[in-house]
Design a protein around this motif. Sequence first.
Motif, PDB file in Angstrom:
ATOM      1  N   ARG A 190      -4.186   0.082   0.065  1.00 29.83           N
ATOM      2  CA  ARG A 190      -3.053  -0.767  -0.291  1.00 29.83           C
ATOM      3  C   ARG A 190      -2.045   0.016  -1.142  1.00 29.83           C
ATOM      4  NH1 ARG A 190      -4.336  -4.975  -5.093  1.00 29.83           N
ATOM      5  NH2 ARG A 190      -5.458  -3.594  -6.515  1.00 29.83           N
ATOM      6  N   TYR A 191      -0.790  -0.396  -1.080  1.00 35.65           N
ATOM      7  CA  TYR A 191       0.256   0.293  -1.829  1.00 35.65           C
ATOM      8  C   TYR A 191       1.401  -0.686  -2.097  1.00 35.65           C
ATOM      9  CZ  TYR A 191       2.292   0.743   2.873  1.00 35.65           C
ATOM     10  OH  TYR A 191       2.782   0.500   4.131  1.00 35.65           O
ATOM     11  N   PRO A 192       2.178  -0.421  -3.154  1.00 34.13           N
ATOM     12  CA  PRO A 192       3.275  -1.325  -3.495  1.00 34.13           C
ATOM     13  C   PRO A 192       4.584  -0.926  -2.831  1.00 34.13           C
ATOM     14  CG  PRO A 192       3.042   0.282  -5.232  1.00 34.13           C
ATOM     15  CD  PRO A 192       2.001   0.628  -4.186  1.00 34.13           C
ATOM     16  N   VAL A 193       5.326  -1.923  -2.377  1.00 33.39           N
ATOM     17  CA  VAL A 193       6.691  -1.724  -1.912  1.00 33.39           C
ATOM     18  C   VAL A 193       7.468  -3.000  -2.214  1.00 33.39           C
ATOM     19  CG1 VAL A 193       6.249  -0.080  -0.028  1.00 33.39           C
ATOM     20  CG2 VAL A 193       6.099  -2.544   0.407  1.00 33.39           C
ATOM     21  N   LEU A 194       8.763  -2.894  -2.141  1.00 30.00           N
ATOM     22  CA  LEU A 194       9.627  -4.067  -2.183  1.00 30.00           C
ATOM     23  C   LEU A 194       9.829  -4.534  -0.753  1.00 30.00           C
ATOM     24  CD1 LEU A 194      12.054  -2.548  -4.779  1.00 30.00           C
ATOM     25  CD2 LEU A 194      10.838  -4.719  -5.141  1.00 30.00           C
ATOM     26  N   ASP A 195       9.274  -5.702  -0.414  1.00 28.97           N
ATOM     27  CA  ASP A 195       9.403  -6.195   0.958  1.00 28.97           C
ATOM     28  C   ASP A 195       9.519  -7.716   1.031  1.00 28.97           C
ATOM     29  OD1 ASP A 195       6.849  -7.099   0.462  1.00 28.97           O
ATOM     30  OD2 ASP A 195       5.928  -6.196   2.236  1.00 28.97           O
TER      31      ASP A 195
END
Length: 274
Positions: free
Chosen positions: A186-191
Amino acid sequence: MHIIEVFTKGKHSEAANEDGWIVTNDFAAVIDGSTSKVEFRIGNKSKGQFATETIREAISHLPSNISMSEALLYLTEALASAVPDLLHKEAAYRLTCSAVIFSKQRKELWFIGDCQSRFCGITHTHPKLIDTLLTQIRCDIVKYALKKGYSTNELLKNDIGRNFIFNELREQCHFQNDTNPANIFRYPVLDGTPIPPELVSVVSVSDAKQLILASDGYPRLFDTLQESEDYLERVLSQDPLCIHENPATKCLIEGNSSFDDRTFLRLSINDSTL
């Protein structure tokens, strides 16, 4: 807070550049719109461009003393409300971007995704584990093709290594902002979906006088734009397939100026140093 130097360039053309940057009285940021894995545009813009522009505008309205977790909520809502229908489609259709944001009031850097920063002689990067694995697979495929007689020029026209991993690049979108702590990918993004705050790296810059923010279009950051550009030029010349010095999920496609869009922003964050 003052701009010392700034540069942004699209890998294919300026009109297609999905990177962006912003500097306000209280914030500075570099934003990297994600390359779309599906055929979908919003008007004359790619999803990555639209996401970058939406976040850049939202950052300009952030309250000066906002916390990281509050900012995540604000920016996420900005994307969610921009094109609400996309939230109901599969993950690959979401407006998606990464960002590194500097808060002047809090003297903090917030890393949402794989953008990077450099200050006090140290570069801070946040690569995704899934990208690391897929990069290795792509590089192995390209090396195998070279051994089997493919030329470098043939592979620059048709990157069969990227073709091999493309479905996985699309499927990895399901790992974006996953709330399951057992998911090592898992990883963070703005979506437009909630970002688990524990995935966002927060770095103090209280001792820094200058600060560099950049997208991951630079394989290595140096203390000046010229040094960073010179290194990129050398790497692209020596490793256009991006399998040795600059292993990546994509290469220097024929006709492009680089393997990725790139943005470099250097700031003085202590007015007394000017």
